[in-house]
Design an enzyme around this catalytic site. Structure first.
Site, short mmCIF file in Angstrom:
data_model
loop_
_atom_site.label_atom_id
_atom_site.label_comp_id
_atom_site.label_asym_id
_atom_site.label_seq_id
_atom_site.Cartn_x
_atom_site.Cartn_y
_atom_site.Cartn_z
N GLU A 34 3.77 0.23 -21.14
CA GLU A 34 3.74 1.70 -21.03
C GLU A 34 2.66 2.31 -21.93
OE1 GLU A 34 8.20 3.10 -20.04
OE2 GLU A 34 8.00 1.93 -21.85
N SER B 212 16.70 -0.86 -26.99
CA SER B 212 17.06 0.54 -27.17
C SER B 212 18.03 0.64 -28.34
CB SER B 212 17.71 1.05 -25.89
OG SER B 212 18.60 2.11 -26.17
N THR C 89 0.89 -1.15 0.00
CA THR C 89 0.00 0.00 0.00
C THR C 89 0.93 1.21 0.00
OG1 THR C 89 -0.12 0.10 2.41
CG2 THR C 89 -1.83 -1.18 1.32
N HIS C 90 0.54 2.26 -0.62
CA HIS C 90 1.41 3.44 -0.79
C HIS C 90 2.73 3.06 -1.47
CE1 HIS C 90 -1.26 5.45 2.17
NE2 HIS C 90 -1.23 4.28 2.76
N LYS D 249 19.15 -2.93 -22.81
CA LYS D 249 17.77 -2.59 -22.43
C LYS D 249 16.72 -3.58 -22.94
CE LYS D 249 16.61 1.25 -21.13
NZ LYS D 249 16.21 1.88 -19.91
#
Ligand code: ARG
Length: 497
Positions: free
Chosen positions: A327, A314, A192-193, A320
């Site tokens: 996304e 990348s 949480t948070h 990468k």
């Protein structure tokens, strides 16, 4: 026959196919005088035709051609009803059906020439029908207006869309259920948070999304049930004096009933708004999941690996593996919420009945449909392909005192302390552990008793993460057996095999 000749004159329009003007071209065209060619469909009271700019701003064919199947289906049913009601002859009806079938084949084969001058899909189809079959085509629009026609077509299109979205959501639920079943025991930190909260299982976490998607399916189904009234035969806004049978066309098109008020029938776009609102909420769910995938697959968390199929490299950094699909799914609500806002604003303050403003209803819905479709497919693919990393999950459970609540619960159950007092005492033990650089599991009985003397030796096993998870057997809790029971129940509830 003068009408037919005029109808066929639109061949001249056709050479002037859908224009693709730059802004500068449009401004220049604005200065030109009206075209001489009048519209073959509505030009009766005009002495000259519209300017090129009028045609450009008016034309919707570039996007509403997507309604062709629904337009043809609606026209065939309308023609059959006109014939049954003795408004047109059976021979005319037959010719109309044959002509419309041919148009459908031409569109599907890519040989149909869409014309911007013919404004929209309805007039493109009707004009081609006149070319193909002559006079009977001119009878098709009896007791109908483009206002009820477009509302019918659009509802049918959205209805098909809702059915395909339901399938896609059920597919995603199936992928989640299968993964959850495989990993019902796999321990991970629940956050949480974005901070360590309590231990949970990976299967339990995935099942949260099964519920969210279930509510999405409910919202789309609800939209479908309210949508399913036929506007056809409402005509322009007031109904018609022809003896039509709206119940017949409604049932032939799979609607539950005709709409009860002709003015509402042509003005209503609630179904589009409801689809967009449900799509916006659904896209938010996908976006939240996508964000979790981004976090989990990061080098820092390493809880899962995404497959090569849903990651990219990348151009400069050889190491990468970027979670681009996730996304993009995370970003997609921007477009869908934009479409919802757009249509709400178009309809706001619009007086009854139809206004041309309403032609602005389609592009946002089409874009939202495409956007949601690709987001659903990509997310389902990522779920199927992702591989959890148990070691990283267990490692993460070693920090952040995930069993502090279990310690407080122990003090309530075994020591009879009130929860608030137990919370306070467990917090003091956490602080002591933190200052020693230890986790709760590693604190000795003596360490614990120094702070809370009432603690007994039976506390020891309770502070393990697996013990914590196994204890959460409340309905809908994270205990593996409970997760498995909820998986079985969800398969039934959502009819997923
Ligand atoms: N292309 C129009 C639309 O999408 C069809 C309805 C036109 N009706 C009218 N009265 N001009 O809304």
């Amino acid at each position: 026959m003068r009408f037919l000749a005029e109808y066929l004159m639109k061949a001249a329009y056709k050479t002037n196919c859908i224009s693709n003007l730059s802004v500068c071209d449009m401004v220049k065209k604005n200065k030109t005088s009206p075209d001489n060619a009048k519209s073959s469909i509505w030009g009766g009271r005009f002495s000259s035709g519209p300017s090129q700019l009028m045609k450009d701003i008016n034309a919707s064919i570039k996007f509403d051609r997507r309604l062709y199947r629904q337009d043809i289906a609606g026209s065939k049913v309308h023609a059959s009803m006109l014939a049954t009601s003795k408004i047109i002859s059976d021979a005319d009806c037959k010719a109309i059906h044959q002509g419309l079938d041919q148009i459908a084949s031409e569109i599907e084969a890519g040989s149909f020439i869409f014309s911007g001058a013919l404004e929209d899909i309805h007039m493109n189809v009707e004009s081609r029908l006149a070319e193909l079959i002559g006079e009977p085509a001119l009878r098709l629009h009896t007791a109908r207006s483009r206002n009820d026609q477009v509302a019918t077509d659009f509802k049918l299109w959205v209805r098909d869309l809702l059915d395909s979205i339901d399938e896609a959501l059920a597919d995603m639920q199936a992928a989640l259920l299968n993964k959850a079943e495989t990993h019902a025991d796999l321990l991970m930190p629940g956050l949480t948070h974005l901070q360590t909260a309590q231990p949970i299982t990976f299967g339990f976490h995935l099942m949260a999304y099964v519920e969210m998607l279930g509510r999405d399916r409910g919202r789309f189904a609800d939209t479908r049930s309210r949508l399913n009234e036929s506007p056809l035969g409402a005509a322009a806004l007031a109904g018609t004096s022809f003896p039509i049978d709206r119940h017949m066309t409604a049932s032939a098109l799979g609607f539950d009933r005709p709409t009860a008020n002709a003015m509402d029938a042509v003005s209503d776009r609630d179904f589009a708004l409801e689809f967009l609102a449900a799509a916006a909420i659904c896209s938010i769910h996908l976006s939240r999941f996508a964000e979790e995938l981004v976090i989990w697959s990061s080098d820092q968390f390493g809880f899962i690996t995404l497959s090569d199929a849903y990651t990219t490299g990348s151009s400069i950094m050889p190491q990468k593996r970027n979670p681009d699909a996730a996304e993009l799914v995370r970003a997609k609500p921007g477009r869908i919420i934009g479409s919802l806002n757009g249509l709400l604003i178009v309809l706001k303050g619009l007086p009854l009945a139809y206004g041309k403003d309403m032609q602005e209803d389609k592009e946002g819905v089409f874009d939202a449909a495409d956007t949601l479709g690709v987001a659903l497919a990509a997310t389902t693919g990522m779920i199927r392909d992702m591989t959890p990393q148990p070691d990283a999950m267990l490692e993460a459970l070693k920090t952040g005192f995930p069993t502090a609540t279990d310690l407080a619960d122990y003090m309530v159950c075994q020591l009879g302390m009130p929860f608030r007092e137990a919370h306070n005492s467990s917090g003091a033990i956490v602080a002591a552990a933190a200052s020693k650089g230890l986790e709760l599991e590693d604190m000795s009985l003596k360490d614990l008793k120094d702070i809370e003397p009432r603690i007994k030796p039976d506390v020891v096993g309770l502070l393990s993460v697996s013990g914590s998870v196994a204890a959460r057997t409340s309905f809908g809790g994270t205990a593996p057996n409970e997760v498995r029971a909820r998986i079985a129940d969800a398969r039934q509830r959502f009819a997923i095999g």
